[in-house]
Design an enzyme around this catalytic site. Sequence first.
Site, PDB file in Angstrom:
ATOM      1  N   CYS A 174       0.837  -1.193   0.000  1.00 26.65           N
ATOM      2  CA  CYS A 174       0.000   0.000   0.000  1.00 26.65           C
ATOM      3  C   CYS A 174       0.880   1.254   0.000  1.00 26.65           C
ATOM      4  O   CYS A 174       1.627   1.491   0.929  1.00 26.65           O
ATOM      5  CB  CYS A 174      -0.918  -0.016   1.216  1.00 26.65           C
ATOM      6  N   CYS A 224       5.333   7.586 -39.550  1.00 27.97           N
ATOM      7  CA  CYS A 224       6.630   7.114 -40.040  1.00 27.97           C
ATOM      8  C   CYS A 224       7.465   8.292 -40.542  1.00 27.97           C
ATOM      9  O   CYS A 224       8.656   8.385 -40.277  1.00 27.97           O
ATOM     10  CB  CYS A 224       6.421   6.082 -41.148  1.00 27.97           C
TER      11      CYS A 224
END
Lengths: 424, 455
Positions: A137, A355
């Site tokens: 936690c 690209c």
Amino acid sequence: MADLSIVFAGIKAPNPFWLASAPPTDKAYNVVRAFEAGWGGVVWKTLGEDPAAVNVSSRYSAHFGANRLVQGINNIELITDRSLEINLREITQVKKDWPDRALIVSLMVPCEEESWKFILPLVEATGADGIELNFGCPHGMPERGMGAAVGQVPEYVEMVTRWCKTYCSLPVIVKLTPNITDIRQSARAAHRGGADAVSLINTINSITSVDLDRMVAHPIVGDQSTHGGYCGSAVKPIALNMVAEIARDPQTRGLPICGIGGIGNWRDAAEFIALGSGAVQVCTAAMLHGFRIVEDMQDGLSRWMDQHGHQSLEAFRGQAVAHTTDWKYLDINYQVIAKIDQDACIGCGRCHIACEDTSHQAIDSTVKADGTHIYSVIDQECVGCNLCQITCPVENCIEMVPQDTGKPYLNWTQDPRNPYREAS
Amino acid sequence: MIDALKHLPRPRAGAEQLADNFGDLAPPLTARQAAVESARCLYCFDAPCINACPSDIDIPSFIHRISDDNLQGAAEKILSANILGGSCARVCPTEILCQQACVRNSAQECAPVLIGLLQRYAVDNANFSEHPFKRSPASGKRIAVVGAGPAGLSCAHRLAMHGHDVVIYEAQEKAGGLNEYGIARYKLVDDYAQREVDFLLGIGGIEICHGQRLGANLSLTELHQQYDSVFLGVGLNAVRQLGLADEEAPGLLAATEYIRELRQADDLSQLPLAERCLVIGAGNTAIDMAVQMSRLGARDVNLVYRRGHADMGATEHEQDIAKANQVRLHTWARPDAVLLDDMGRVRGMRFIRTEMADGRLRDTGESFELAADAIFKAIGQRFDDASLSDPLAAQLARDGERIRVDQCLRTSLPGVYAGGDCTALGQDLTVEAVQHGKLAAEAIHAQLMLNVEAA
């Protein structure tokens, strides 16, 4: 239908879908509804010493994608805010009523032997099937010397695990925090301490968003906020990697792993199992959709197993581990090249601009007479990075095609271009 | 009140019901709908939708900004390319423009992104505290714009932005052109056309003189002398004739005349209602006329066209609107004679059936009659030759009846430019007129600045 039942670290369950220690497993009412819905097990929300923890309001915030799609939830809740006595009484009753389901009790008490020595027999007396140590936690509890404060120190993990194995006969699952640099150190420590299994990942330190009008992060408490623990779909890739790291670590080989982190459907679960998990825990998906999702998870997983001839989870568990390796062992001579299915292409140009601007200028754009474009791969320029396939909105439109290079397997340790190559 | 129809009854429905019938045909998107729809946009590169937009709006960019919760940025992106982006969002035939080109307009992708509605959402909800565009320093140049329709307004705004002063000469009482007087009421509701004009004028430097008609109390010769440049955006102001006897009989008039009246009416219940209505034509104006009469309560609305469905000027979307409003579409029939009653008023029309033979339309010899209380001509607008009657204007080269311009919107007279429906470019769409006005302004600006440098 395939058999989904498991025996995980000695704990039997009708299916591998367990609810993680969290609000959904806070009390008998929820857990009974979960069992009615079909969950194979639950990890009861973390018990601690009295007096019980006190929570603030508000408690959750989310990271949203398009159309309020929740990608991850962040919480600042502590462990149970109900008394130990009530929780133990309810656990005893639920286990009695649902003997075939796995009921694990999550625990977090101060890092002192006496504290553990006190609580462990009480838990064992409930008839629960195992315990899970909450060392993960990331908020609130570390400030009390518990949770991640323990999980981040391998020596403490080992020490507390050993206490649990000493004072309790139940299987011990150690839940690991991801808020560390090398998850294997914690897993090895748990293993040394005698853990029957590890479960991971717990939540990741996070701030999801900031209210720019009030200049305060979410979730807001008054005019303040604090970091919380992040979970849900967005953390799945991080969890999968940590599971794989432990699964392929020679020092912890064979240590059962319960996979946790962003599991929302059968496919996610199958992926964790393929990387070595023997069971999985779910929380966020249930918090978003309710307990009913387990039915779809079971149905999907068993159908997929049937289609692939897997009669049990063990039949495919860990099958992807052997294919996960260090970068240096990857085949330098392997080559794929993108191929665009022109019939499927809708002409959005996303592959091209991705690209062109950010990768290898390997997708050509040609304007047709009607002003629309044709996108095609320039084979010589394509490095096979997958970016175009990732940006393409149409599934299966861009295929990464393996090339026959005629070259043998060669990894970096063998590559003449590697200045640090080990002499052969 | 339209004289030709004063013998007709009033609609049966009350003013409130009628106002309802003429509410938004395509209701605006809610914030939630806009969020969902904007997220569907794939943010294409070299997007086909931009290519299909006559006014070059960067559609993926403005939709991306909606998705990013940046409505002012989205609206500015739209308006920087098309200052009338608000009305174009409402009246554009998007089904044959951006939305047709949308990469999601396929069976696999289900449906195109609702670009028109998103554009409207952005412009309507931007809430600019001041006009979003700034004027360049004053150039000292003055330009006359004739016609305050979409072409003229667009031209004026762009010129004002470049620092020039503009005077618009407008024949009508209100600016806006067809947006004010010619669009179906349910496509451009309320006083949107006027609000848009007010917004546009917010840039400053534009004066509008109303009641000024070229060829009547305004001459190109004078404008050419008084101003550094002139832009003509006069539209098409003459109605085509059927060429039949009794064409002036009570009960027969141009659809544009009725639509104009309908758009200006405060109380729709005071309009004349043609219970049995005939519309001749097949363009969007014909559809607008037929549907509006149907919504006023007409029981029997027929639209007749001399060719087939595929030849209709109205898009499929428009034809669907007509059908959804109980308009019957008759094809392959041409008007033959206006039928009158004893009082000399229209009682119907006789048609002759037509067919295609060897690529030519011809009569079949068969005829039929349709009863009608009123007949509306919607067979197109003509250029009003009277507007070019002064000596200089008479020299303007023409393409057929319309003014000839080149790609820079230059006419054959130096310093005189033209755009919109009065030229032969394009398909007479509002969005094209806006583009013409914008391009003409850029050409005028370039020319004037060139002259300044040369001086």
